[in-house]
Motif scaffolding. Structure first.
Motif, PDB file in Angstrom:
ATOM      1  N   LEU A 650       0.852  -1.189   0.000  1.00 20.53           N
ATOM      2  CA  LEU A 650       0.000   0.000   0.000  1.00 20.53           C
ATOM      3  C   LEU A 650       0.888   1.239   0.000  1.00 20.53           C
ATOM      4  CD1 LEU A 650      -2.651   1.619   0.332  1.00 20.53           C
ATOM      5  CD2 LEU A 650      -2.403   1.320   2.811  1.00 20.53           C
ATOM      6  N   HIS A 651       0.627   2.132  -0.962  1.00 18.71           N
ATOM      7  CA  HIS A 651       1.243   3.465  -0.979  1.00 18.71           C
ATOM      8  C   HIS A 651       0.122   4.501  -0.993  1.00 18.71           C
ATOM      9  CE1 HIS A 651       3.431   7.045  -2.144  1.00 18.71           C
ATOM     10  NE2 HIS A 651       2.575   7.188  -3.162  1.00 18.71           N
ATOM     11  N   ALA A 652       0.255   5.496  -0.115  1.00 20.45           N
ATOM     12  CA  ALA A 652      -0.746   6.574  -0.065  1.00 20.45           C
ATOM     13  C   ALA A 652      -0.055   7.876   0.291  1.00 20.45           C
ATOM     14  CB  ALA A 652      -1.833   6.252   0.958  1.00 20.45           C
ATOM     15  N   ARG A 653      -0.590   8.981  -0.251  1.00 20.30           N
ATOM     16  CA  ARG A 653      -0.105  10.321   0.067  1.00 20.30           C
ATOM     17  C   ARG A 653      -1.307  11.234   0.209  1.00 20.30           C
ATOM     18  NH1 ARG A 653       1.889  14.838  -2.813  1.00 20.30           N
ATOM     19  NH2 ARG A 653       1.409  13.798  -4.778  1.00 20.30           N
ATOM     20  N   TRP A 654      -1.288  12.136   1.207  1.00 18.76           N
ATOM     21  CA  TRP A 654      -2.441  12.994   1.474  1.00 18.76           C
ATOM     22  C   TRP A 654      -1.975  14.376   1.909  1.00 18.76           C
ATOM     23  CZ3 TRP A 654      -1.035   8.599   4.133  1.00 18.76           C
ATOM     24  CH2 TRP A 654      -0.502   8.788   5.407  1.00 18.76           C
ATOM     25  N   LEU A 655      -2.908  15.313   1.883  1.00 14.23           N
ATOM     26  CA  LEU A 655      -2.655  16.674   2.345  1.00 14.23           C
ATOM     27  C   LEU A 655      -3.118  16.802   3.787  1.00 14.23           C
ATOM     28  CD1 LEU A 655      -3.858  18.722  -0.757  1.00 14.23           C
ATOM     29  CD2 LEU A 655      -1.532  18.014  -0.192  1.00 14.23           C
ATOM     30  N   PRO A 656      -2.388  17.564   4.610  1.00 15.71           N
ATOM     31  CA  PRO A 656      -2.801  17.694   6.008  1.00 15.71           C
ATOM     32  C   PRO A 656      -4.134  18.439   6.118  1.00 15.71           C
ATOM     33  CG  PRO A 656      -1.048  19.231   5.498  1.00 15.71           C
ATOM     34  CD  PRO A 656      -1.182  18.342   4.302  1.00 15.71           C
ATOM     35  N   PRO A 657      -4.787  18.359   7.265  1.00 15.33           N
ATOM     36  CA  PRO A 657      -6.081  19.038   7.440  1.00 15.33           C
ATOM     37  C   PRO A 657      -5.935  20.548   7.288  1.00 15.33           C
ATOM     38  CG  PRO A 657      -5.672  17.488   9.222  1.00 15.33           C
ATOM     39  CD  PRO A 657      -4.395  17.598   8.458  1.00 15.33           C
ATOM     40  N   GLU A 658      -6.942  21.182   6.711  1.00 11.65           N
ATOM     41  CA  GLU A 658      -6.940  22.642   6.620  1.00 11.65           C
ATOM     42  C   GLU A 658      -7.010  23.258   8.013  1.00 11.65           C
ATOM     43  OE1 GLU A 658      -9.437  26.222   4.397  1.00 11.65           O
ATOM     44  OE2 GLU A 658     -10.072  24.133   4.198  1.00 11.65           O
ATOM     45  N   TYR A 659      -7.702  22.573   8.946  1.00 10.49           N
ATOM     46  CA  TYR A 659      -7.831  23.043  10.322  1.00 10.49           C
ATOM     47  C   TYR A 659      -7.278  21.966  11.235  1.00 10.49           C
ATOM     48  CZ  TYR A 659     -10.217  23.901  14.781  1.00 10.49           C
ATOM     49  OH  TYR A 659     -10.504  24.083  16.103  1.00 10.49           O
ATOM     50  N   GLU A 660      -6.223  22.290  12.000  1.00 14.41           N
ATOM     51  CA  GLU A 660      -5.586  21.292  12.846  1.00 14.41           C
ATOM     52  C   GLU A 660      -6.364  20.981  14.110  1.00 14.41           C
ATOM     53  OE1 GLU A 660      -1.657  22.720  13.660  1.00 14.41           O
ATOM     54  OE2 GLU A 660      -0.820  21.479  12.055  1.00 14.41           O
ATOM     55  N   GLY A 661      -7.328  21.842  14.433  1.00 20.05           N
ATOM     56  CA  GLY A 661      -8.030  21.670  15.692  1.00 20.05           C
ATOM     57  C   GLY A 661      -7.351  22.430  16.808  1.00 20.05           C
ATOM     58  N   ALA A 662      -7.664  22.071  18.009  1.00 19.08           N
ATOM     59  CA  ALA A 662      -7.126  22.786  19.171  1.00 19.08           C
ATOM     60  C   ALA A 662      -5.693  22.384  19.485  1.00 19.08           C
ATOM     61  CB  ALA A 662      -8.020  22.552  20.385  1.00 19.08           C
ATOM     62  N   ALA A 663      -5.159  21.398  18.804  1.00 17.58           N
ATOM     63  CA  ALA A 663      -3.784  20.962  19.032  1.00 17.58           C
ATOM     64  C   ALA A 663      -3.225  20.435  17.720  1.00 17.58           C
ATOM     65  CB  ALA A 663      -3.732  19.872  20.106  1.00 17.58           C
ATOM     66  N   PRO A 664      -1.906  20.418  17.575  1.00 23.27           N
ATOM     67  CA  PRO A 664      -1.320  19.933  16.324  1.00 23.27           C
ATOM     68  C   PRO A 664      -1.644  18.456  16.083  1.00 23.27           C
ATOM     69  CG  PRO A 664       0.284  21.165  17.610  1.00 23.27           C
ATOM     70  CD  PRO A 664      -0.891  20.944  18.497  1.00 23.27           C
ATOM     71  N   VAL A 665      -1.655  18.073  14.810  1.00 20.06           N
ATOM     72  CA  VAL A 665      -1.856  16.674  14.435  1.00 20.06           C
ATOM     73  C   VAL A 665      -0.602  15.887  14.802  1.00 20.06           C
ATOM     74  CG1 VAL A 665      -2.204  15.100  12.507  1.00 20.06           C
ATOM     75  CG2 VAL A 665      -3.474  17.256  12.599  1.00 20.06           C
ATOM     76  N   SER A 666      -0.796  14.754  15.461  1.00 13.73           N
ATOM     77  CA  SER A 666       0.338  13.942  15.899  1.00 13.73           C
ATOM     78  C   SER A 666       0.523  12.696  15.047  1.00 13.73           C
ATOM     79  CB  SER A 666       0.162  13.547  17.365  1.00 13.73           C
ATOM     80  OG  SER A 666      -1.046  12.807  17.531  1.00 13.73           O
ATOM     81  N   ARG A 667      -0.531  12.160  14.454  1.00 15.25           N
ATOM     82  CA  ARG A 667      -0.429  10.949  13.647  1.00 15.25           C
ATOM     83  C   ARG A 667      -1.676  10.837  12.772  1.00 15.25           C
ATOM     84  NH1 ARG A 667      -1.755   9.731  18.871  1.00 15.25           N
ATOM     85  NH2 ARG A 667      -3.578   8.396  19.234  1.00 15.25           N
ATOM     86  N   TYR A 668      -1.664   9.799  11.913  1.00 10.57           N
ATOM     87  CA  TYR A 668      -2.790   9.562  11.007  1.00 10.57           C
ATOM     88  C   TYR A 668      -3.175   8.091  11.061  1.00 10.57           C
ATOM     89  CZ  TYR A 668      -1.752  14.134   8.992  1.00 10.57           C
ATOM     90  OH  TYR A 668      -1.538  15.465   8.806  1.00 10.57           O
ATOM     91  N   ASN A 669      -4.458   7.824  10.880  1.00  8.64           N
ATOM     92  CA  ASN A 669      -4.963   6.469  10.699  1.00  8.64           C
ATOM     93  C   ASN A 669      -5.308   6.267   9.244  1.00  8.64           C
ATOM     94  OD1 ASN A 669      -4.755   5.899  13.409  1.00  8.64           O
ATOM     95  ND2 ASN A 669      -6.904   6.343  13.878  1.00  8.64           N
ATOM     96  N   VAL A 670      -4.822   5.176   8.657  1.00  3.10           N
ATOM     97  CA  VAL A 670      -5.092   4.844   7.260  1.00  3.10           C
ATOM     98  C   VAL A 670      -5.867   3.538   7.232  1.00  3.10           C
ATOM     99  CG1 VAL A 670      -4.091   4.429   4.995  1.00  3.10           C
ATOM    100  CG2 VAL A 670      -2.952   5.986   6.588  1.00  3.10           C
ATOM    101  N   ALA A 671      -6.998   3.558   6.535  1.00  8.13           N
ATOM    102  CA  ALA A 671      -7.862   2.373   6.499  1.00  8.13           C
ATOM    103  C   ALA A 671      -8.214   2.029   5.070  1.00  8.13           C
ATOM    104  CB  ALA A 671      -9.131   2.622   7.321  1.00  8.13           C
ATOM    105  N   ILE A 672      -8.392   0.703   4.834  1.00  6.13           N
ATOM    106  CA  ILE A 672      -8.843   0.206   3.535  1.00  6.13           C
ATOM    107  C   ILE A 672     -10.230  -0.384   3.738  1.00  6.13           C
ATOM    108  CG2 ILE A 672      -8.351  -1.343   1.607  1.00  6.13           C
ATOM    109  CD1 ILE A 672      -5.440  -1.336   2.441  1.00  6.13           C
ATOM    110  N   TYR A 673     -11.188   0.074   2.913  1.00  8.02           N
ATOM    111  CA  TYR A 673     -12.573  -0.406   3.002  1.00  8.02           C
ATOM    112  C   TYR A 673     -12.954  -1.072   1.696  1.00  8.02           C
ATOM    113  CZ  TYR A 673     -13.159   2.440   7.210  1.00  8.02           C
ATOM    114  OH  TYR A 673     -13.048   2.985   8.456  1.00  8.02           O
ATOM    115  N   ALA A 674     -13.860  -2.046   1.831  1.00 10.29           N
ATOM    116  CA  ALA A 674     -14.383  -2.733   0.653  1.00 10.29           C
ATOM    117  C   ALA A 674     -15.548  -1.974   0.034  1.00 10.29           C
ATOM    118  CB  ALA A 674     -14.818  -4.160   1.017  1.00 10.29           C
ATOM    119  N   ASP A 675     -16.097  -0.965   0.745  1.00 14.99           N
ATOM    120  CA  ASP A 675     -17.237  -0.224   0.227  1.00 14.99           C
ATOM    121  C   ASP A 675     -17.076   1.246   0.595  1.00 14.99           C
ATOM    122  OD1 ASP A 675     -17.563  -0.801   2.957  1.00 14.99           O
ATOM    123  OD2 ASP A 675     -19.678  -0.224   2.825  1.00 14.99           O
ATOM    124  N   ALA A 676     -17.831   2.128  -0.126  1.00 19.28           N
ATOM    125  CA  ALA A 676     -17.747   3.572   0.108  1.00 19.28           C
ATOM    126  C   ALA A 676     -18.492   4.006   1.350  1.00 19.28           C
ATOM    127  CB  ALA A 676     -18.280   4.328  -1.114  1.00 19.28           C
TER     128      ALA A 676
END
Length: 905
Positions: A650-676
Motif C-alpha cells: 500500500l502506498h498513499a499520500r495525502w494533504l494535512p487538514p486545513e484546520y488542525e483543531g485545538a492541538a497539532p496533528v500527531s499521527r494519522y490512521n489509514v484504512a482500507i474499506y471494501a465499500d464507500a
C-alpha cells in the motif's frame, strides 16, 4: 444659359478658393482674394436669389462687395468670375449663403442646408474663457444662438435661455426630456421636440406659444424652410410637414425611424436619413422623389453642398455623397465610420468626425486630404469659421480649433466628454455643453477657472485639489483665497500645480476657499471655483472594514480583513476586534494597528462570532459584517491525493487538514474499506508520526485481491481526538510489482550549494534483487551502482551532491526482481541555477573590496610622491642624515630631534 454656366463654374471651383460671405451690419459682405496674389484681375460677381435667374450685381477690380439687397430666410448663390489680364486665365467660384432673421446660429448646422458654415468671423477667438453656467449632467443637446446673442439650450426636462455673461433669462418646464438641438424660427420662435412625441413652440420671452402631440416619440427638432414650413422626423418612420402654428400639412413614410434633422435643398427638396440606412428625397408637397440605401445604419443627417451634392455620415462606413438625383457620387471610407452630420465649407471641403477618434477633411471629389486624431470618438458636428477654421469637440472633453490644413490652433478643456456641437454668435464667440454639467462660452484670451474643488484633511494640513479647464497652455498658475467664519478674506498661497496644502487651517473651523487661474501676464480668470469646508465635519467616521476572514491553526484564530474603503478624511490609527457567542454579545478582545489579529482560542470549542471596527483620529466606524468561526478540538479531514494498492503493498499520500483543531496533528490512521459506506474495514494502520505519506507492506492475510475495487480513507489524530474521515479515494488493486513514484527535487545545502534528492516508492521491496540508479547530463550517462555506490533494494532515496551550476539533470531507476524481470522509470528534469543570490552578493562584495583595496594603495603611493605645502620631502623617502637637526625650537617650545618642519619662508 444659367444652368450651364453654373455647372461649368462648379467644375472649376477647385481652381480658385477664397470666396467668402460675412454677415455685417447692412447686409452681406462678399470678399475674395486675388488669384496667386495677382492684382491685375477683373471680377464679375453674379447672384441667384432662391430659384431666380443669374443676375450680375458687380463688375470690379477690387476684392469685396457689400450686397445690401438681401432678405432674411432666402438662400443666395453667388457666382464669381475672375479674369487675370494679360494671361487669359479665367477662374470660377460659387458659394451659397442663407440669412436667417431668427438667429446667428439658429438650428442644427446653422442653416437649412446643414452645412455648418458660419457667416461670422471667428478668427479673433483664441479659445479664452468668457463664462460658464451649470445646466445639469448628461446633456446630449447643443445650444443655438439668437440674433441678439441669447443662448437657448434644452437641459433635460427644461428649455433655458441665457443672456450676456451667462445671465439666466427664463426657464420653461417641458412634459418630457428633450435631447434635440432647438430651432429658432424666422420670426424668433423657438421650436423643439420632447421624447413623448410633442412639438413645442416657445416665444423669445419664454412663454409657451403652443404644444402639439404629433407622434409617439421624437429625437430631433424640426427644420424650417424659407417659406415657413416645419419638417420633422419621428421614431414611427414618418416625415411630418407642419405650419408655423403646428397644423399638419402632410406626412410621408420614409422606411425607418428618423433620428436625424431634415435638410432643405436649393429647390425646396427635403432630404432625410433613417435608421434603416435610407436617404430619402421628398418634394415640398410630400411626394417621395427617390430613396437610396447606403448599406449601414445612418445616424448622421444629410448636408447639402453648393452644387447640390447630398453628403451623409454613415456608421461602419464614413461619408457617402449622392447627386441630387440619388446616385452615388463617391464614398469616403473611415476606419470606424461616422456618426455626425458632415460640414461643408464655402470651398466645398467636407469635414466629418468619426468613431475612430479622427476628424477628416474630404475634398469635393471624395479624397481624404488630412485627418486629425483626438484619441476618442467624435459625435460633434464641426463648425466652420468664415476663414475656414474648424471647431469641433470630442469624447476626451476638449473643444478643438484647427486651421484649414489640419494644424491645431488651440484646444479648450472641459471636465468631461462632449456630445454637443458648437454654436457661434455675431462676435465670433463659441458655445458648447459638456457632460461635466456646464454650458461654456469661449472667446477672448483669459484663462478659465479651475474645475470642481475637492478637500481632504490630514493630520496637519488641508489639501485642495482640482483640474485645469479651458486652454491649459495659457494657465501659468493658481491663486488660492480663504474666507474664515468672520468673513475675512486673504490670499493663502499660489501654486503652479493642481493642488495646494493649507497648513494654517485650524481643526474645527469653517472656511470657504476660492481658486482663480492666472496667466503669464498676471491676469486672473473672470470666475473662481469655490468650496466651503467644515473641518468639524470633514473628519468623518470611516467606513467599516470588509472581507473579514478567519483561519484556525492549532487553536489560534488568525483573522484578516481589508481596510475601510473610506478613512473619514484622516488615516486609520487602529482596529478593534470583537468576539462573542452571537452577534448580540460581541465584546472587544483586542486592538491592532494592522489588518490581521491572532486570537488564542486553544482548548475552546463551539461557534464564535467575530467583527472588527476601524478608528481614525476623531471617530470610529461601525463594526464589520460578523463572521462565524467553528472551533473544534479535533482536526478537519485530510485530503487523499495519491494511492497505489496491490495484494501485498500500500502506498498513499495525502494533504494535512486545513484546520488542525485545538492541538497539532500527531499521527494519522489509514484504512482500507471494501465499500464507500465504510461498513467493511479490511485493514487499518496508524502512522507513528505526522508524516503525510505511507509505504507499507501488507500482512499476508490481508484480503486484497487484484482487479477488485477498494476505498482508501485517512483520519487525522491530535490529543483531542480523531477527525472525520477523508473523502474515500477509489482505486483498483493491481497484480504484481510496480514502481509507484519516482521524483527528483533540487534543494539547497547549508553552505549555499545545490544538490538533488531522488526519491522513489516500490510496491514490494522484498522482491527486489538489484537496484540501479542512472544519471543523465548533457547526453552523458552515469551508472551510480557501477560507481561503487551501493543502493540497497530497500532504500527509498538517494542524494546526489555532484551537480554543476547551469546544467540540467534527470534520472532513471532500474529495478531487477528475484525472478529476473526488470522495471524502469524516468524522473522529471531538474535544472541547477548558475548561482544563488547569496553567492552573487558575496562575490560582488569581494570584488568591491578588492577594488577599494587597490584604490587605497594607489592613492597612498600617489600622496607619498607629492610635495606637501609647508613641508619638504626627499623623494618620498626619509631625509638623509645630513638633514637631521640636533636640537631646535619653534616659537620658544622645544620640539625635540628630527627633521625641521619647514615654513613657507
Amino acid at each position: 444659359d444659367r444652368d450651364t454656366l453654373v455647372v461649368f463654374g462648379r467644375t472649376r471651383a477647385a481652381a480658385y478658393r477664397g470666396l467668402r460671405a460675412e454677415r455685417v451690419e447692412g447686409g452681406l459682405l462678399i470678399r475674395w482674394e486675388h488669384p496667386w496674389g495677382n492684382p491685375n484681375t477683373t471680377y464679375r460677381l453674379s447672384r441667384i436669389e432662391g430659384d431666380g435667374p443669374l443676375v450680375v450685381i458687380c463688375n470690379t477690380t477690387g476684392t469685396s462687395f457689400l450686397d445690401v439687397n438681401v432678405t432674411e430666410g432666402i438662400i443666395y448663390r453667388y457666382h464669381l468670375v475672375a479674369t487675370v489680364r494679360g494671361y487669359l486665365f479665367v477662374f470660377y467660384n460659387d458659394i451659397e449663403v442663407q440669412l436667417w432673421g431668427g438667429g446667428c446660429w439658429p438650428m442644427m448646422g446653422g442653416n437649412v442646408l446643414h452645412t455648418s458654415q458660419s457667416i461670422f468671423n471667428t478668427s479673433s477667438n483664441s479659445g479664452g474663457f468668457l463664462w460658464r453656467v451649470p445646466v445639469g449632467d448628461g446633456i446630449y443637446s447643443s445650444p443655438v444662438v439668437g440674433t441678439d446673442g441669447t443662448v437657448y439650450a434644452p437641459t433635460g426636462r427644461d428649455l433655458r435661455a441665457f443672456g450676456p455673461g451667462g445671465t439666466p433669462l427664463w426657464n420653461l418646464s417641458l412634459s418630457a426630456t428633450s435631447n434635440c438641438i432647438p430651432l429658432i424660427g424666422r420670426d424668433g420662435t423657438i421650436y423643439l421636440t420632447t421624447e413623448d412625441g410633442r412639438l413645442w413652440a416657445v416665444n423669445p420671452s419664454g412663454t409657451l406659444r403652443w404644444s402639439r402631440k404629433v407622434t409617439t416619440q421624437f429625437w430631433a427638432a424640426p427644420t424650417q424652410a424659407p417659406n415657413g414650413t416645419l419638417y420633422v422626423g419621428g421614431f414611427d418612420g414618418y416625415l411630418y410637414a407642419l405650419t408655423e402654428e403646428g397644423d399638419l400639412l402632410w406626412k410621408v413614410y420614409t422606411g425607418g425611424a428618423v433620428e436625424t434633422y431634415p435638410a432643405v435643398g436649393h429647390n425646396g427638396t427635403i432630404y432625410v436619413a433613417n435608421d434603416n440606412g435610407y436617404v430619402v428625397a421628398v418634394s415640398p408637397s410630400g411626394r417621395v422623389y427617390w430613396s437610396y440605401n447606403v448599406g449601414n445604419v445612418t445616424l448622421g443627417g444629410p448636408s447639402v453642398a453648393p452644387d447640390g451634392t447630398i453628403c451623409v455620415g454613415v456608421r461602419k462606413l464614413g461619408v457617402v455623397a449622392l447627386t441630387p438625383d440619388g446616385v452615388v457620387k463617391w464614398t469616403s471610407e473611415f476606419e470606424s465610420g461616422s456618426d455626425t452630420n458632415p460640414s461643408i465649407s464655402y470651398n466645398g471641403d467636407i469635414y466629418a468626425g468619426s468613431l475612430d477618434g479622427y476628424l477628416y477633411d474630404i475634398s469635393p471629389d471624395g479624397l481624404i486630404r488630412w485627418r486629425y486624431s483626438t484619441g476618442l470618438i467624435i459625435k460633434s458636428d464641426p463648425l466652420i469659421g468664415l476663414n475656414e477654421e474648424i471647431y469641433f469637440a470630442s469624447y476626451d472633453g476638449f473643444l478643438y480649433a484647427l486651421n484649414p490644413t489640419g494644424n491645431l490652433l488651440w484646444k479648450f478643456r472641459t471636465g468631461s466628454g462632449i456630445f454637443s456641437s458648437p454654436a457661434v454668435d455675431a462676435e465670433g464667440n463659441l458655445y458648447i455643453i459638456s457632460w461635466d454639467g456646464y454650458l461654456y462660452a469661449i472667446g477672448g484670451d483669459l484663462p478659465a477657472p479651475p474645475g470642481e474643488l475637492h478637500a481632504s484633511y490630514y493630520k496637519s494640513y488641508l489639501e485642495l485639489t482640482w483640474e485645469a479647464r479651458g486652454r491649459e497652455d495659457i494657465i501659468a498658475g493658481y491663486r488660492i483665497y480663504r474666507v474664515d467664519s468672520r468673513g475675512e478674506e486673504r490670499l493663502v498661497g499660489e501654486t503652479t500645480e493642481e493642488h495646494f496644502n493649507d497648513t494654517t487651517a485650524t481643526p474645527g473651523g469653517v472656511y470657504t476657499y476660492y481658486v482663480r487661474s492666472v496667466d503669464a501676464r498676471g491676469r486672473t480668470s473672470p470666475e473662481a471655483s469655490a468650496i466651503t469646508v467644515n473641518l468639524s465635519e470633514i473628519i468623518r467616521p470611516p467606513s467599516p472594514p470588509f472581507n473579514l476572514t478567519a483561519r484556525v491553526i492549532s487553536g489560534w484564530v488568525n483573522l484578516t480583513w481589508m481596510p475601510p474603503a473610506f478613512d473619514g478624511g484622516v488615516p486609520i490609527v487602529k482596529y478593534v476586534v470583537y468576539r462573542g457567542e452571537s452577534g448580540s454579545s460581541l465584546k472587544p478582545v483586542g486592538e491592532t494597528e494592522w489588518t490581521f489579529y491572532l486570537d488564542d482560542m486553544r482548548g475552546r470549542e463551539g461557534v464564535f462570532v467575530y467583527a472588527v471596527l476601524a478608528v481614525n483620529a476623531a471617530n470610529k466606524s461601525n463594526v464589520s459584517s460578523p463572521l462565524e468561526v467553528q472551533l473544534s478540538g479535533v482536526p478537519s479531514p485530510p485530503v487523499v491525493v495519491e494511492c497505489f494498492l496491490s495484494p501485498s503493498f500500500l502506498h498513499a499520500r495525502w494533504l494535512p487538514p486545513e484546520y488542525e483543531g485545538a492541538a497539532p496533528v500527531s499521527r494519522y490512521n489509514v484504512a482500507i474499506y471494501a465499500d464507500a459506506d465504510f461498513k467493511y474495514e479490511l485493514f487499518n494502520y496508524t502512522t507513528p508520526t505526522n508524516r503525510t505519506n505511507l509505504n507499507l507492506t501488507l500482512p499476508s492475510h490481508t484480503p486484497i485481491f487484484a482487479g477488485m475495487e477498494y476505498y482508501i480513507v485517512v483520519y487525522a489524530v491530535n490529543r483531542y481526538g480523531v477527525s472525520p474521515p477523508s473523502e474515500p479515494y477509489q482505486t483498483i488493486a493491481e497484480e504484481g510489482f510496480a514502481i509507484i513514484f519516482f521524483r527528483a527535487e533540487r534543494e539547497e545545502t547549508p553552505d549555499g550549494t545545490w544538490r538533488v534528492r531522488v526519491t522513489w516508492g516500490l510496491s514490494d521491496p522484498s522482491r527486489v534483487s538489484e537496484l540501479h540508479l542512472y544519471k543523465y547530463r548533457s547526453g552523458e550517462e552515469y551508472d551510480l551502482q557501477e560507481d561503487s555506490i551501493q543502493l540497497s533494494p530497500f532504500s527509498a532515496y538517494y542524494i546526489d551532491g555532484d551537480v554543476k551550476p547551469g546544467c540540467a539533470y534527470y534520472y532513471r531507476l532500474e529495478v531487477t526482481l528475484d525472478d529476473g524481470r526488470t522495471f524502469t522509470r524516468e524522473s522529471n528534469i531538474v535544472t541547477i541555477p548558475h548561482m544563488r543570490p547569496r553567492q552573487i552578493i558575496i562575490l560582488v562584495v569581494i570584488v568591491i573590496s578588492v577594488i577599494v583595496g587597490i584604490s587605497a594603495i594607489a592613492i597612498a603611493l600617489f600622496l607619498s610622491m607629492r610635495k606637501v605645502p609647508g613641508r619638504r620631502v626627499w623623494g618620498g623617502y626619509p631625509p638623509p642624515p645630513s638633514a637631521v637637526a640636533p636640537e631646535f625650537q619653534i616659537g620658544g617650545a622645544e620640539r625635540g630631534r628630527g627633521p625641521p618642519r619647514w615654513s613657507e619662508e
